[in-house]
Design an enzyme around this catalytic site. Structure first.
Site, PDB file in Angstrom:
ATOM      1  N   LYS A  55       9.313   5.775 -12.994  1.00 46.36           N
ATOM      2  CA  LYS A  55       7.851   5.627 -13.001  1.00 46.36           C
ATOM      3  C   LYS A  55       7.193   6.967 -13.395  1.00 46.36           C
ATOM      4  CE  LYS A  55       7.613   1.422 -10.441  1.00 46.36           C
ATOM      5  NZ  LYS A  55       8.514   0.889  -9.433  1.00 46.36           N
ATOM      6  N   HIS A 113       6.237   4.349  -6.177  1.00 49.60           N
ATOM      7  CA  HIS A 113       4.927   4.412  -6.838  1.00 49.60           C
ATOM      8  C   HIS A 113       4.140   5.658  -6.452  1.00 49.60           C
ATOM      9  CE1 HIS A 113       4.408   0.888  -9.331  1.00 49.60           C
ATOM     10  NE2 HIS A 113       5.107   0.197  -8.458  1.00 49.60           N
ATOM     11  N   SER A 170       2.957  -1.709  -4.518  1.00 45.03           N
ATOM     12  CA  SER A 170       2.819  -1.751  -5.971  1.00 45.03           C
ATOM     13  C   SER A 170       1.762  -2.720  -6.464  1.00 45.03           C
ATOM     14  CB  SER A 170       4.162  -2.076  -6.608  1.00 45.03           C
ATOM     15  OG  SER A 170       4.712  -3.230  -6.028  1.00 45.03           O
TER      16      SER A 170
HETATM   17  C1  LIG Z   1       9.612   0.013  -9.201  1.00 43.46           C
HETATM   18  C2  LIG Z   1      10.082  -0.052  -7.813  1.00 43.46           C
HETATM   19  C3  LIG Z   1      11.439  -0.159  -7.528  1.00 43.46           C
HETATM   20  C4  LIG Z   1      12.470  -0.328  -8.602  1.00 43.46           C
HETATM   21  O1  LIG Z   1      12.711   0.863  -9.259  1.00 43.46           O
HETATM   22  P1  LIG Z   1      13.732   0.874 -10.494  1.00 43.46           P
HETATM   23  O2  LIG Z   1      14.214   2.265 -10.554  1.00 43.46           O
HETATM   24  O3  LIG Z   1      12.960   0.436 -11.690  1.00 43.46           O
HETATM   25  O4  LIG Z   1      14.817  -0.099 -10.159  1.00 43.46           O
HETATM   26  C5  LIG Z   1      11.815  -0.139  -6.203  1.00 43.46           C
HETATM   27  N1  LIG Z   1      10.909  -0.045  -5.214  1.00 43.46           N
HETATM   28  C6  LIG Z   1       9.594   0.027  -5.455  1.00 43.46           C
HETATM   29  C7  LIG Z   1       8.639   0.137  -4.324  1.00 43.46           C
HETATM   30  C8  LIG Z   1       9.135   0.020  -6.766  1.00 43.46           C
HETATM   31  O5  LIG Z   1       7.837   0.080  -7.005  1.00 43.46           O
END
Ligand SMILES: *Cc1c(COP(=O)(O)O)cnc(C)c1O
Length: 397
Positions: free
Chosen positions: A241, A210, A182
Site C-alpha cells: 500500500k 492501511h 479499509s
Molecule cells: C490490504 C490489506 C491486507 C492484504 O495485504 P496484501 O499485502 O495485499 O496481501 C491485509 N490486511 C489489511 C487490513 C489490508 O488492508
C-alpha cells in the site's frame, strides 16, 4: 464440466450482474500513479492504496533494479531451505527499527501474514477476539486456527469487554483489530483496546496495512498515532500500500513470537521467499520515510481538503481522519452508476458493494495520495458534486 454446472454458474454470475455486485476489472495501460491510462484515456486516479505516491517513484524503482542486478530475479526457494539473502535480513531489521519492535518476519503478502498469525499461537484452549469489520485476511487467518472465536461490534469497547469476560477461561487471549478500517477509513480505538488488554491480560495484534508509512507523527502507523507503541504485542502490515505498493508483508513484534512464526508459520515455511527487487525497493521506501515527512503530511492535507469539499456539498461521509474518504451511496447499482459517470468525467474511483461491505451499504471509497495536486482534488470534488446531483445522491443546495 457438465452442462448443469455450467448453467448454474451462468445463472449465478448473471444474478450478480443484475444486482450490481459483479466486479469488472478495468485494464490500466500505464504505471500506477496520480494519472493513469485506462481504455486509452488518461484519468485522475483516486482508488489506489498509493498513499505516498511512491508506486512509481524513480528512487524506489532504481533501488529495486539495483537489488535485482546484484541479487538476481528470484530465489527459487522458501526461506529456510535456501531463500534467505542478506537483503531479507536487512529488510527485517529495517522494519523492526521503523516500527520500533524487537523482530520481524517477512511474508509474500499481508494476507499471508494474517494467515500465519493465529494457528501457531492459539490452540483449542485459547481465544481470539476480533472486530466485526476486520479485513477478510484476518477472518480467514482465524478460520485456520482452532481457537475459540469472539467477534465484537465495530469499535464498541463495551462489546470488547464483554468478549474478554466471556473468554475468561481461555489459556491465551488475543485481541485483533485493523489499525485503519479499509472500507470506512476510521482508526481503531487502540488506547482503549490496549487498556482493556492490560486489565484482562490479553495480547493485542494490530493489522496496520492501511496506516503504515503515513499515519502518526513519523509515519509509523495507527500504533504511533494512538500513542500505544510498546503496548501492542504484534503488528502485521503490507508493503503493498503506502510503502511502494509492490507486494509483501510482515509480522513484527516481540522476539519469541517472531521466532515461533519462523518455526511454525505455514505460509512462511511453504511459500516462496520475497523477490530481491521487492526487498530492495521496500528498503528504499523505509529510508525515504525516515528522511522526508512532507509526503505523509501532504497525504493527510489532501484528504482533509477533499473531505471538507464533499461535506460542504452535502454528501454522506463516514467520519474519518485518514486518507480514505468513504462516500455512502447505499444502493449497489447506484454506486456502480456513480463510479461509471465519474470515470466519464476523468475521475477514477470504485464503487464497493457486497461482499466487500455489507449489503445495502454500498459506497464510493476515495483514496487520497501525496501525489495529488490541489487542482486534482478540486477537479474531483467538482465532478462528484455534478454527477452526485445528476443521479440524485445530493440535492441542489
Ligand atoms: C490490504 C490489506 C491486507 C492484504 O495485504 P496484501 O499485502 O495485499 O496481501 C491485509 N490486511 C489489511 C487490513 C489490508 O488492508
Amino acid at each position: 464440466m457438465n452442462s448443469r454446472l455450467e448453467r448454474e454458474l451462468t445463472e449465478f454470475l448473471t444474478s450478480l450482474k443484475e444486482e450490481g455486485l459483479y466486479k469488472e476489472e478495468r485494464i490500466i495501460e500505464s504505471s500506477q500513479g496520480r494519472k493513469i491510462l485506462v481504455g486509452g484515456k488518461t484519468v485522475l486516479n483516486f482508488c489506489a492504496n498509493n498513499y505516498l505516491g511512491l508506486s512509481d517513484d524513480k528512487r524506489v524503482i532504481r533501488a529495486a533494479a539495483d537489488a535485482m542486478e546484484t541479487f538476481g530475479f528470484g530465489l527459487s526457494s522458501v526461506r529456510f531451505i535456501c531463500g534467505t539473502q542478506t537483503l531479507h535480513k536487512q529488510l527485517e531489521q529495517a522494519i523492526s527499527s521503523f516500527l520500533r519492535t524487537e523482530d520481524t518476519i517477512l511474508f509474500s503478502s499481508c494476507y499471508d501474514a494474517n494467515a500465519a498469525l493465529f494457528e501457531p499461537l492459539l490452540g483449542e484452549e485459547d481465544a481470539v477476539i476480533s472486530d466485526e469489520l476486520n479485513h477478510a485476511s484476518i477472518i480467514d487467518g482465524i478460520r485456520l486456527s482452532k481457537a475459540g472465536r469472539f467477534r465484537y461490534k465495530h469499535s464498541d469497547m463495551n462489546a470488547l469487554e464483554q468478549a474478554l469476560k466471556a473468554s475468561a477461561s481461555a489459556r491465551r487471549r488475543l485481541i485483533i483489530t485493523d489499525g485503519v478500517f479499509s472500507m470506512d477509513g476510521d482508526v481503531a480505538k487502540l488506547k482503549e483496546i490496549c487498556a482493556l488488554a492490560e486489565t484482562y491480560d490479553a495480547l493485542v495484534a494490530v493489522d496496520d496495512s492501511h496506516a503504515t508509512g503515513y499515519l502518526g507523527e513519523t509515519g509509523r502507523g495507527s500504533v504511533e498515532l494512538c500513542g500505544v507503541e510498546g503496548k501492542v504485542d504484534i503488528i502485521t502490515t503490507t508493503f503493498g500500500k503506502a510503502c511502494g505498493g509492490a507486494s509483501g508483508g510482515c509480522i513484527s513484534g516481540r522476539k519469541p513470537l517472531i521466532d515461533l512464526y519462523r518455526q511454525r508459520a505455514r505460509p512462511y515455511l511453504f511459500s516462496n521467499t520475497l523477490a530481491p527487487a521487492i526487498c530492495g525497493g521496500t528498503l528504499k521506501v523505509l529510508s525515504i520515510l525516515q528522511e522526508d515527512h512532507s509526503l505523509r503530511k501532504r497525504t493527510l492535507a489532501n484528504a482533509d481538503h477533499f473531505r471538507n469539499l464533499l461535506k460542504t456539498a452535502g454528501f454522506d461521509l463516514i467520519d474519518a481522519t485518514t486518507a480514505i474518504v468513504a462516500v455512502m451511496v447505499y444502493k449497489e447499482a447506484k454506486a456502480v452508476e456513480f463510479a461509471e459517470k465519474l470515470l466519464n468525467e476523468g475521475i477514477y474511483v470504485i464503487g464497493f458493494s457486497y461482499p466487500v461491505v455489507p449489503k445495502g451499504k454500498a459506497r464510493i471509497r476515495v483514496q487520497l495520495s501525496a501525489s495529488h495536486t490541489t487542482e486534482d482534488i478540486e477537479r474531483a470534488a467538482k465532478a462528484f458534486i455534478s454527477v452526485g446531483k445528476t443521479i440524485g445522491i445530493i440535492t441542489e443546495l
